[in-house]
Motif scaffolding. Structure first.
Motif, PDB file in Angstrom:
ATOM      1  N   LYS A 178      33.804  29.893  45.483  1.00  0.00           N
ATOM      2  CA  LYS A 178      33.390  28.537  45.878  1.00  0.00           C
ATOM      3  C   LYS A 178      32.666  28.598  47.224  1.00  0.00           C
ATOM      4  N   GLY A 179      31.515  27.971  47.304  1.00  0.00           N
ATOM      5  CA  GLY A 179      30.764  27.941  48.561  1.00  0.00           C
ATOM      6  C   GLY A 179      29.694  29.008  48.679  1.00  0.00           C
ATOM      7  N   TRP A 180      29.526  29.828  47.652  1.00  0.00           N
ATOM      8  CA  TRP A 180      28.589  30.960  47.745  1.00  0.00           C
ATOM      9  C   TRP A 180      27.157  30.508  47.996  1.00  0.00           C
ATOM     10  N   GLU A 181      26.843  29.247  47.594  1.00  0.00           N
ATOM     11  CA  GLU A 181      25.457  28.771  47.741  1.00  0.00           C
ATOM     12  C   GLU A 181      25.030  28.740  49.208  1.00  0.00           C
ATOM     13  N   THR A 182      25.987  28.486  50.110  1.00  0.00           N
ATOM     14  CA  THR A 182      25.625  28.376  51.526  1.00  0.00           C
ATOM     15  C   THR A 182      26.274  29.447  52.396  1.00  0.00           C
ATOM     16  N   ASP A 183      27.380  30.020  51.930  1.00  0.00           N
ATOM     17  CA  ASP A 183      28.093  31.021  52.734  1.00  0.00           C
ATOM     18  C   ASP A 183      27.807  32.412  52.172  1.00  0.00           C
ATOM     19  N   PRO A 184      27.104  33.259  52.935  1.00  0.00           N
ATOM     20  CA  PRO A 184      26.749  34.579  52.400  1.00  0.00           C
ATOM     21  C   PRO A 184      27.949  35.487  52.161  1.00  0.00           C
ATOM     22  N   ASP A 185      29.126  35.093  52.633  1.00  0.00           N
ATOM     23  CA  ASP A 185      30.308  35.929  52.432  1.00  0.00           C
ATOM     24  C   ASP A 185      31.351  35.275  51.523  1.00  0.00           C
ATOM     25  N   ALA A 186      30.941  34.253  50.781  1.00  0.00           N
ATOM     26  CA  ALA A 186      31.888  33.604  49.860  1.00  0.00           C
ATOM     27  C   ALA A 186      31.919  34.373  48.535  1.00  0.00           C
ATOM     28  N   TYR A 187      32.478  35.561  48.610  1.00  0.00           N
ATOM     29  CA  TYR A 187      32.571  36.450  47.441  1.00  0.00           C
ATOM     30  C   TYR A 187      33.935  37.132  47.458  1.00  0.00           C
ATOM     31  N   THR A 188      34.308  37.632  46.303  1.00  0.00           N
ATOM     32  CA  THR A 188      35.528  38.437  46.239  1.00  0.00           C
ATOM     33  C   THR A 188      35.251  39.677  45.414  1.00  0.00           C
ATOM     34  N   TYR A 189      35.970  40.745  45.718  1.00  0.00           N
ATOM     35  CA  TYR A 189      35.930  41.899  44.818  1.00  0.00           C
ATOM     36  C   TYR A 189      37.034  41.692  43.802  1.00  0.00           C
ATOM     37  N   PHE A 190      36.747  41.939  42.556  1.00  0.00           N
ATOM     38  CA  PHE A 190      37.733  41.703  41.499  1.00  0.00           C
ATOM     39  C   PHE A 190      37.811  42.943  40.622  1.00  0.00           C
ATOM     40  N   ILE A 191      39.012  43.469  40.455  1.00  0.00           N
ATOM     41  CA  ILE A 191      39.197  44.682  39.646  1.00  0.00           C
ATOM     42  C   ILE A 191      39.965  44.334  38.372  1.00  0.00           C
ATOM     43  N   THR A 192      39.398  44.704  37.237  1.00  0.00           N
ATOM     44  CA  THR A 192      40.086  44.421  35.965  1.00  0.00           C
ATOM     45  C   THR A 192      40.994  45.606  35.633  1.00  0.00           C
ATOM     46  N   GLN A 193      42.020  45.735  36.428  1.00  0.00           N
ATOM     47  CA  GLN A 193      42.917  46.876  36.243  1.00  0.00           C
ATOM     48  C   GLN A 193      43.639  46.748  34.896  1.00  0.00           C
ATOM     49  N   ALA A 194      43.664  47.871  34.168  1.00  0.00           N
ATOM     50  CA  ALA A 194      44.204  47.831  32.800  1.00  0.00           C
ATOM     51  C   ALA A 194      45.621  47.266  32.756  1.00  0.00           C
ATOM     52  N   ALA A 195      46.444  47.664  33.737  1.00  0.00           N
ATOM     53  CA  ALA A 195      47.863  47.266  33.711  1.00  0.00           C
ATOM     54  C   ALA A 195      48.060  45.751  33.791  1.00  0.00           C
ATOM     55  N   VAL A 196      47.081  45.030  34.334  1.00  0.00           N
ATOM     56  CA  VAL A 196      47.269  43.577  34.502  1.00  0.00           C
ATOM     57  C   VAL A 196      46.266  42.771  33.668  1.00  0.00           C
ATOM     58  N   TRP A 197      45.701  43.416  32.664  1.00  0.00           N
ATOM     59  CA  TRP A 197      44.665  42.747  31.861  1.00  0.00           C
ATOM     60  C   TRP A 197      45.167  41.422  31.266  1.00  0.00           C
ATOM     61  N   GLU A 198      46.386  41.435  30.757  1.00  0.00           N
ATOM     62  CA  GLU A 198      46.883  40.208  30.114  1.00  0.00           C
ATOM     63  C   GLU A 198      47.014  39.071  31.118  1.00  0.00           C
ATOM     64  N   LYS A 199      47.442  39.418  32.323  1.00  0.00           N
ATOM     65  CA  LYS A 199      47.557  38.375  33.359  1.00  0.00           C
ATOM     66  C   LYS A 199      46.172  37.833  33.713  1.00  0.00           C
ATOM     67  N   ILE A 200      45.186  38.736  33.767  1.00  0.00           N
ATOM     68  CA  ILE A 200      43.818  38.296  34.078  1.00  0.00           C
ATOM     69  C   ILE A 200      43.349  37.307  33.007  1.00  0.00           C
ATOM     70  N   CYS A 201      43.602  37.637  31.735  1.00  0.00           N
ATOM     71  CA  CYS A 201      43.170  36.752  30.641  1.00  0.00           C
ATOM     72  C   CYS A 201      43.773  35.355  30.814  1.00  0.00           C
ATOM     73  N   ASP A 202      45.069  35.322  31.169  1.00  0.00           N
ATOM     74  CA  ASP A 202      45.725  34.014  31.348  1.00  0.00           C
ATOM     75  C   ASP A 202      45.129  33.261  32.527  1.00  0.00           C
ATOM     76  N   VAL A 203      44.921  33.972  33.649  1.00  0.00           N
ATOM     77  CA  VAL A 203      44.424  33.306  34.864  1.00  0.00           C
ATOM     78  C   VAL A 203      43.037  32.702  34.629  1.00  0.00           C
ATOM     79  N   ILE A 204      42.175  33.412  33.939  1.00  0.00           N
ATOM     80  CA  ILE A 204      40.794  32.919  33.785  1.00  0.00           C
ATOM     81  C   ILE A 204      40.619  32.034  32.549  1.00  0.00           C
TER      82      ILE A 204
END
Ligand code: CAO
Length: 416
Positions: free
Chosen positions: A257-283
């Motif tokens: 959120k805010g990436w349009e104006t803030d050049p640092d409004a980013y996150t690194y996101f890792i789709t680690q295999a062990a937590v794939w199911e949690k990622i699916c639920d979160v998104i």
């Protein structure tokens, strides 16, 4: 409280960034670091990137904490006299002159050994022995020659250098490691030795995983690179991988959120295999948990663009900090892109002494990065960098035992 390097005296003949990084670390570990600088001139960085007229620059102050400054013209007879005594009194000489400069000064390795067989002589050079050993080298040259630039950036763009000073500060770290090992070995042998850290070697060491990938290419395409999922063939060398994660777990930088104006409004996101199911639920993609096209890491590889697109649709609804708050309890690895401004203001870094405020007589208060390694028995107090020649008299009399007459003679000759 005693310090790990109490009693170790360093003849610090370093300048610019690589060598000073090394000697600053040694100073933080308790060594007495005597920085030797040309009278009236000093380390060139004192007057580079000046932000406060008349004051030492941040470039200099942030790399030379906890040291003493002795001015000395080592090319005059009196200067050589003082340097000879310094070599006898010190445990380690650290230098990062251009190749051959110390020999030209008359203080090459043979001469040093004759004067003080216990001395460790530690050098940063651009390249190790070989076709380029005579070259003068700066940060970005090392990044390019050490494999970092060719593997940084995006596949369809030019090679990119990184903001982390892996050539200079990285090599300074390597050199400090070598010096500590040589000091330990001296305990057993009674002898000093030469320590060489070449910037190309240091950068290549930090790019080790890219040489790993170079060899893996023989076994077929690098399936964890986005390039594979995009159906783009690999060439002969490890390609630039953009923001793909270096390990076997796919990761990308995603908008928040805010990436349009803030050049640092980013996150690194890792789709680690062990937590794939949690990622699916979160998104909001629970169906991907069972779908054979998404359920396993190999099945996901050709779909990474679609998967990260869906994750980004979610991260764009949250700030980078909210992403962290939601994902951390679920063990989903994420990293907010923190700006220098945010780091400078981060209270926890102030509390640990990783960011420190120093006071300087010429420039007033300034921020610096404190000792990045914490020892439970070494509480580092960061003191300001020395003014040019601030400790000349002190070192000449207290360390080298010169009389007031001697010191006057050296001054008269323009040697100090
Ligand atoms: N008294 C008298 N002379 C002195 C002196 C002193 N106290 N301190 C330095 N000098 C002299 C040197 O002896 C040398 O003289 P000669 O050329 O006659 O031998 C001269 O000053 C210049 O030294 P230099 O060649 O090291 O400095 P430079 O600015 O020309 O080059 C650099 C700078 C960094 C390119 C070069 O030192 C180098 O390649 N160092 C090794 C790699 C390295 O550390 N690079 C990274 C630097 S951090 O970004």
């Amino acid at each position: 409280m005693s310090k790990p390097l109490d009693g170790i005296r360093i003849l610090d003949f370093t300048h610019v960034q690589s060598g000073p990084t090394c000697t600053q670390l040694l100073a933080w570990m308790g060594a007495d670091v005597i920085k030797v600088e040309r009278p009236g001139v000093g380390d060139a960085t004192r007057k580079q990137l000046v932000d406060v007229e008349g004051a030492d620059s941040l470039y200099f102050t942030m790399l030379n904490h906890n040291k003493r400054s002795l001015t000395l013209n080592s090319k005059t007879p009196e200067g050589k006299e003082v340097l000879t005594k310094l070599v006898k009194e010190c445990d380690v000489l650290v230098e990062n002159f251009a190749p051959g400069a110390l020999d030209r000064m008359g203080f090459g390795w043979e001469a040093i050994q004759d004067l003080n067989p216990r001395m460790i002589m530690a050098s940063v050079k651009g390249f190790g022995p070989g076709p380029y050993e005579e070259c003068k080298v700066y940060e970005n040259v090392a990044q390019c020659a050490g494999g970092s630039a060719s593997t940084t950036g995006f596949r369809d763009g030019v090679p990119v250098v990184t903001g982390a000073q892996i050539g200079d500060s990285g090599t300074g770290l390597h050199l400090a490691f070598g010096i500590l090992a040589a000091l330990l070995q001296r305990e057993k042998t009674g002898r000093g030795q030469r320590v060489l850290a070449a910037m190309q070697d240091g950068v290549l060491n930090l790019c080790r995983v890219k040489l790993r990938d170079q060899q893996r290419l023989k076994a077929g395409p690098l399936k964890e690179y986005s390039q594979f999922g995009e159906g783009i063939p690999f060439g002969e060398a490890t390609p630039r991988a953009g923001n793909d994660s270096g390990g076997g777990q796919p990761g990308r930088i995603l908008k928040c959120k805010g990436w349009e104006t803030d050049p640092d409004a980013y996150t690194y996101f890792i789709t680690q295999a062990a937590v794939w199911e949690k990622i699916c639920d979160v998104i909001g993609k629970p169906e991907w948990k069972e779908d054979p096209d998404y359920a396993t890491p190999p099945a996901r590889l050709p779909h990474l663009n679609e998967i990260f697109g869906a994750i980004e649709d979610w991260t764009m609804t949250k700030t980078k900090y909210e992403v962290m708050e939601i994902c951390n309890p679920l063990d989903i690895p994420v990293g907010p892109i923190l700006s220098m401004k945010e780091l400078a203001e981060e209270p926890s870094l102030r509390e640990t002494g990783t960011i420190v405020e120093c006071d300087h007589p010429e420039r007033g208060p300034y921020l610096s990065v404190g000792c990045p390694v914490k020892l439970s028995d070494n509480d580092v107090t960061v003191t300001r960098s020395p003014l040019l020649g601030e400790h000349t008299d002190e070192v000449l009399s207290e360390v080298l035992g010169y009389s007031a007459e001697d010191i006057a003679r050296f001054k008269q000759a323009g040697a100090v």
